[in-house]
Design a protein around this motif. Structure first.
Motif, PDB file in Angstrom:
ATOM      1  N   CYS A  36       0.808  -1.232   0.000  1.00  0.00           N
ATOM      2  CA  CYS A  36       0.000   0.000   0.000  1.00  0.00           C
ATOM      3  C   CYS A  36       0.833   1.269   0.000  1.00  0.00           C
ATOM      4  O   CYS A  36       0.302   2.350  -0.211  1.00  0.00           O
ATOM      5  N   GLY A  37       2.119   1.178   0.275  1.00  0.00           N
ATOM      6  CA  GLY A  37       2.957   2.370   0.341  1.00  0.00           C
ATOM      7  C   GLY A  37       2.967   2.954   1.747  1.00  0.00           C
ATOM      8  O   GLY A  37       2.639   2.281   2.716  1.00  0.00           O
ATOM      9  N   PRO A  38       3.335   4.244   1.873  1.00  0.00           N
ATOM     10  CA  PRO A  38       3.415   4.876   3.195  1.00  0.00           C
ATOM     11  C   PRO A  38       2.044   4.922   3.879  1.00  0.00           C
ATOM     12  O   PRO A  38       1.024   5.113   3.238  1.00  0.00           O
ATOM     13  N   THR A  39       2.050   4.765   5.201  1.00  0.00           N
ATOM     14  CA  THR A  39       0.819   4.833   5.987  1.00  0.00           C
ATOM     15  C   THR A  39       0.758   6.172   6.705  1.00  0.00           C
ATOM     16  O   THR A  39       1.647   7.005   6.576  1.00  0.00           O
ATOM     17  N   ASN A  40      -0.260   6.356   7.515  1.00  0.00           N
ATOM     18  CA  ASN A  40      -0.476   7.593   8.252  1.00  0.00           C
ATOM     19  C   ASN A  40       0.737   7.925   9.119  1.00  0.00           C
ATOM     20  O   ASN A  40       1.179   7.113   9.916  1.00  0.00           O
ATOM     21  N   ASN A  41       1.241   9.127   8.998  1.00  0.00           N
ATOM     22  CA  ASN A  41       2.420   9.576   9.739  1.00  0.00           C
ATOM     23  C   ASN A  41       2.138   9.779  11.226  1.00  0.00           C
ATOM     24  O   ASN A  41       3.052   9.906  12.012  1.00  0.00           O
ATOM     25  N   HIS A  42       0.882   9.827  11.639  1.00  0.00           N
ATOM     26  CA  HIS A  42       0.547  10.134  13.023  1.00  0.00           C
ATOM     27  C   HIS A  42       0.226   8.898  13.858  1.00  0.00           C
ATOM     28  O   HIS A  42      -0.296   9.025  14.944  1.00  0.00           O
ATOM     29  N   SER A  43       0.523   7.697  13.369  1.00  0.00           N
ATOM     30  CA  SER A  43       0.090   6.533  14.125  1.00  0.00           C
ATOM     31  C   SER A  43       1.209   5.584  14.550  1.00  0.00           C
ATOM     32  O   SER A  43       0.947   4.641  15.273  1.00  0.00           O
ATOM     33  N   TYR A  44       2.428   5.810  14.152  1.00  0.00           N
ATOM     34  CA  TYR A  44       3.534   4.931  14.559  1.00  0.00           C
ATOM     35  C   TYR A  44       4.605   5.734  15.290  1.00  0.00           C
ATOM     36  O   TYR A  44       4.982   6.821  14.860  1.00  0.00           O
ATOM     37  N   LEU A  45       5.080   5.179  16.412  1.00  0.00           N
ATOM     38  CA  LEU A  45       6.099   5.820  17.232  1.00  0.00           C
ATOM     39  C   LEU A  45       7.353   4.970  17.291  1.00  0.00           C
ATOM     40  O   LEU A  45       7.274   3.751  17.390  1.00  0.00           O
ATOM     41  N   GLU A  46       8.496   5.615  17.260  1.00  0.00           N
ATOM     42  CA  GLU A  46       9.751   4.926  17.536  1.00  0.00           C
ATOM     43  C   GLU A  46      10.087   5.214  18.999  1.00  0.00           C
ATOM     44  O   GLU A  46      10.130   6.375  19.407  1.00  0.00           O
ATOM     45  N   CYS A  47      10.272   4.150  19.775  1.00  0.00           N
ATOM     46  CA  CYS A  47      10.527   4.285  21.210  1.00  0.00           C
ATOM     47  C   CYS A  47      11.829   3.585  21.577  1.00  0.00           C
ATOM     48  O   CYS A  47      12.270   2.675  20.891  1.00  0.00           O
ATOM     49  N   VAL A  48      12.413   4.020  22.690  1.00  0.00           N
ATOM     50  CA  VAL A  48      13.647   3.427  23.196  1.00  0.00           C
ATOM     51  C   VAL A  48      13.458   3.089  24.672  1.00  0.00           C
ATOM     52  O   VAL A  48      12.730   3.769  25.389  1.00  0.00           O
ATOM     53  N   TRP A  49      14.086   1.991  25.116  1.00  0.00           N
ATOM     54  CA  TRP A  49      14.070   1.610  26.516  1.00  0.00           C
ATOM     55  C   TRP A  49      15.376   0.910  26.827  1.00  0.00           C
ATOM     56  O   TRP A  49      16.142   0.553  25.933  1.00  0.00           O
ATOM     57  N   TYR A  50      15.652   0.753  28.106  1.00  0.00           N
ATOM     58  CA  TYR A  50      16.902   0.145  28.551  1.00  0.00           C
ATOM     59  C   TYR A  50      16.593  -1.101  29.352  1.00  0.00           C
ATOM     60  O   TYR A  50      15.714  -1.105  30.195  1.00  0.00           O
ATOM     61  N   GLN A  51      17.327  -2.174  29.027  1.00  0.00           N
ATOM     62  CA  GLN A  51      17.135  -3.445  29.715  1.00  0.00           C
ATOM     63  C   GLN A  51      18.490  -4.105  29.906  1.00  0.00           C
ATOM     64  O   GLN A  51      19.221  -4.325  28.942  1.00  0.00           O
ATOM     65  N   ASN A  52      18.839  -4.395  31.158  1.00  0.00           N
ATOM     66  CA  ASN A  52      20.123  -5.023  31.498  1.00  0.00           C
ATOM     67  C   ASN A  52      21.315  -4.263  30.919  1.00  0.00           C
ATOM     68  O   ASN A  52      22.256  -4.853  30.411  1.00  0.00           O
ATOM     69  N   GLY A  53      21.245  -2.945  30.936  1.00  0.00           N
ATOM     70  CA  GLY A  53      22.343  -2.120  30.452  1.00  0.00           C
ATOM     71  C   GLY A  53      22.402  -1.948  28.951  1.00  0.00           C
ATOM     72  O   GLY A  53      23.283  -1.274  28.441  1.00  0.00           O
ATOM     73  N   ALA A  54      21.480  -2.550  28.209  1.00  0.00           N
ATOM     74  CA  ALA A  54      21.462  -2.433  26.752  1.00  0.00           C
ATOM     75  C   ALA A  54      20.337  -1.491  26.323  1.00  0.00           C
ATOM     76  O   ALA A  54      19.252  -1.490  26.900  1.00  0.00           O
ATOM     77  N   ARG A  55      20.610  -0.685  25.309  1.00  0.00           N
ATOM     78  CA  ARG A  55      19.598   0.221  24.758  1.00  0.00           C
ATOM     79  C   ARG A  55      18.860  -0.520  23.648  1.00  0.00           C
ATOM     80  O   ARG A  55      19.465  -0.966  22.673  1.00  0.00           O
ATOM     81  N   LEU A  56      17.539  -0.631  23.781  1.00  0.00           N
ATOM     82  CA  LEU A  56      16.707  -1.306  22.799  1.00  0.00           C
ATOM     83  C   LEU A  56      15.718  -0.316  22.214  1.00  0.00           C
ATOM     84  O   LEU A  56      15.354   0.656  22.880  1.00  0.00           O
ATOM     85  N   SER A  57      15.285  -0.541  20.982  1.00  0.00           N
ATOM     86  CA  SER A  57      14.297   0.349  20.380  1.00  0.00           C
ATOM     87  C   SER A  57      13.294  -0.474  19.594  1.00  0.00           C
ATOM     88  O   SER A  57      13.548  -1.630  19.241  1.00  0.00           O
ATOM     89  N   GLY A  58      12.144   0.133  19.346  1.00  0.00           N
ATOM     90  CA  GLY A  58      11.098  -0.542  18.592  1.00  0.00           C
ATOM     91  C   GLY A  58      10.104   0.460  18.038  1.00  0.00           C
ATOM     92  O   GLY A  58      10.096   1.626  18.418  1.00  0.00           O
ATOM     93  N   ILE A  59       9.282  -0.020  17.116  1.00  0.00           N
ATOM     94  CA  ILE A  59       8.251   0.797  16.493  1.00  0.00           C
ATOM     95  C   ILE A  59       6.904   0.259  16.939  1.00  0.00           C
ATOM     96  O   ILE A  59       6.648  -0.951  16.831  1.00  0.00           O
TER      97      ILE A  59
END
Length: 61
Positions: A36-59
């Motif tokens: 479908c191509g690009p989706t709505n720009n207002h509905s997905y977030l890139e987030c970061v968190w820390y676990q056991n000293g490692a920096r992790l990220s997700g959408i």
């Protein structure tokens, strides 16, 4: 223009996850669907968190 619920630097939690990890919002992103191509720009977030000293990220939606 659509207002955004979160801003960079806000702390959020994903409901229903086993550990309810607190995450920091980095930015809104455009998620691209291969069919479908690009989706709505207002509905997905890139987030970061820390676990056991490692920096992790997700959408997240």
């Amino acid at each position: 223009m659509m207002s955004r619920k979160f801003k960079p630097g806000d702390w959020v939690k994903v409901k229903g996850t086993p550990n309810n990890q607190k995450m920091e919002v980095l930015k809104y992103i455009v998620k691209k669907d291969p069919f479908c191509g690009p989706t709505n720009n207002h509905s997905y977030l890139e987030c970061v968190w820390y676990q056991n000293g490692a920096r992790l990220s997700g959408i997240y939606h």
